[in-house]
Design a protein around this motif. Structure first.
Motif, short mmCIF file in Angstrom:
data_model
loop_
_atom_site.label_atom_id
_atom_site.label_comp_id
_atom_site.label_asym_id
_atom_site.label_seq_id
_atom_site.Cartn_x
_atom_site.Cartn_y
_atom_site.Cartn_z
N LEU A 1 0.83 -1.21 0.00
CA LEU A 1 0.00 0.00 0.00
C LEU A 1 0.86 1.26 0.00
O LEU A 1 0.58 2.22 -0.73
N LEU A 2 1.93 1.26 0.81
CA LEU A 2 2.80 2.43 0.88
C LEU A 2 3.51 2.66 -0.44
O LEU A 2 3.68 3.81 -0.89
N MET A 3 3.94 1.59 -1.08
CA MET A 3 4.64 1.73 -2.35
C MET A 3 3.72 2.27 -3.44
O MET A 3 4.14 3.05 -4.29
N VAL A 4 2.46 1.87 -3.40
CA VAL A 4 1.51 2.40 -4.38
C VAL A 4 1.21 3.87 -4.09
O VAL A 4 1.19 4.71 -5.00
N MET A 5 1.01 4.20 -2.81
CA MET A 5 0.67 5.57 -2.44
C MET A 5 1.83 6.54 -2.69
O MET A 5 1.62 7.69 -3.08
N LEU A 6 3.06 6.07 -2.46
CA LEU A 6 4.24 6.93 -2.62
C LEU A 6 4.97 6.68 -3.93
O LEU A 6 6.12 7.08 -4.09
N SER A 7 4.31 6.02 -4.85
CA SER A 7 4.94 5.62 -6.10
C SER A 7 5.46 6.83 -6.88
O SER A 7 4.81 7.88 -6.95
#
Length: 272
Positions: A201-207
């Motif tokens: 989720l963090l990687m998608v949000m901070l992509s």
């Protein structure tokens, strides 16, 4: 609440001490039972290992061509872990590569020498991971970095799942890490995969990508399916040949699932 937080922090540091060369503060201490409890935090340590490899990749890329940077990033993670999982891979392949019985296979795993099956497995695994990361690098510098972080976390969650699915196959009294020879609870598996989900989720949000839903999320979902497949295959293989898992086979499963996840990432990114 504070006491619980301190205990979980202690377990995390025990996991760091178990999986890496990183020194931990003396106040952490040690109790045998903590080694079993800390299994739920192994993917979080994997995130750190992958992040270290990603940083080395990014730094090396400023000086050398992508494939050199890939090899240096892999060397960095191997150094950080002391080749812990690679050793398990070679021992497992030496033991299970031939048509030997359970007792003979367990004896081969205890032998510190490396055989033909183990040497071939190491060479092929390192070459496969290097070429896969190199293939991702052709699509942009961010792809290998993100893949390193995610796959190092998820592949360690696979090991935790196998500890729940299978009994210990060796002699518990002579196990190198005796507490890890005890089955983990279902809650530990949920927490382990919870760390992977949080990272996703963090990687998608901070992509860094304009539309992460288009390729990044599908790549991680494909990698997750690859990890699930490796878990099922390893569970069946280890149960049939050994009657359960050992520390070496957990290391092998981590390597298999890391490679499978990287291949899934590359398949999605390349096709897109």
């Amino acid at each position: 609440m504070l006491k619980r937080f301190v205990h979980e922090l202690r377990l995390l540091l025990v996991a760091v001490q178990f999986l890496t060369r990183v020194p931990v503060p003396r106040w952490v201490g040690f109790e045998a039972g903590w080694l079993n409890e800390c299994a739920r935090h192994l993917p979080l340590v994997g995130l750190g290992i992958g992040a270290f490899g990603a940083l080395v990749w990014a730094a090396a890329l400023q000086v050398w061509p992508p494939m050199v940077a890939v090899v240096l990033s892999m060397a960095a993670t191997v150094w950080l872990t002391g080749g812990f999982h690679e050793d398990g891979l070679s021992d497992t392949c030496d033991a299970l590569g031939g048509a030997v019985g359970r007792d003979k296979a367990l004896l081969i795993m205890k032998d510190s020498r490396i055989g033909a099956y183990g040497a071939l497995a190491l060479a092929l695994m390192l070459g496969l991971k290097a070429s896969t990361l190199g293939g991702l690098a052709q699509h942009g510098a961010w792809w290998p970095a993100l893949a390193l972080v995610w796959t190092h976390a998820a592949s360690r969650a696979v090991a935790v799942a196998l500890m729940r699915l299978l009994p210990y196959a060796g002699d518990i009294e002579h196990a190198k890490a005796k507490p890890l020879a005890l089955s983990v609870r279902s809650g530990a598996v949920l927490v382990a995969w919870g760390w992977v989900l949080l990272a996703t989720l963090l990687m998608v949000m901070l992509s860094p990508f304009a539309d992460p839903w288009a390729r990044l999320l599908p790549a991680m979902l494909a990698a997750g399916l690859a990890c699930a497949l490796v878990t099922m295959v390893c569970a069946r293989w280890y149960r049939r040949r050994l009657g359960g898992y050992t520390g070496d086979t957990l290391g092998a499963a981590q390597q298999f699932s890391e490679a499978a996840a990287l291949l899934a990432w590359l398949a999605v990114v390349h096709q897109a």
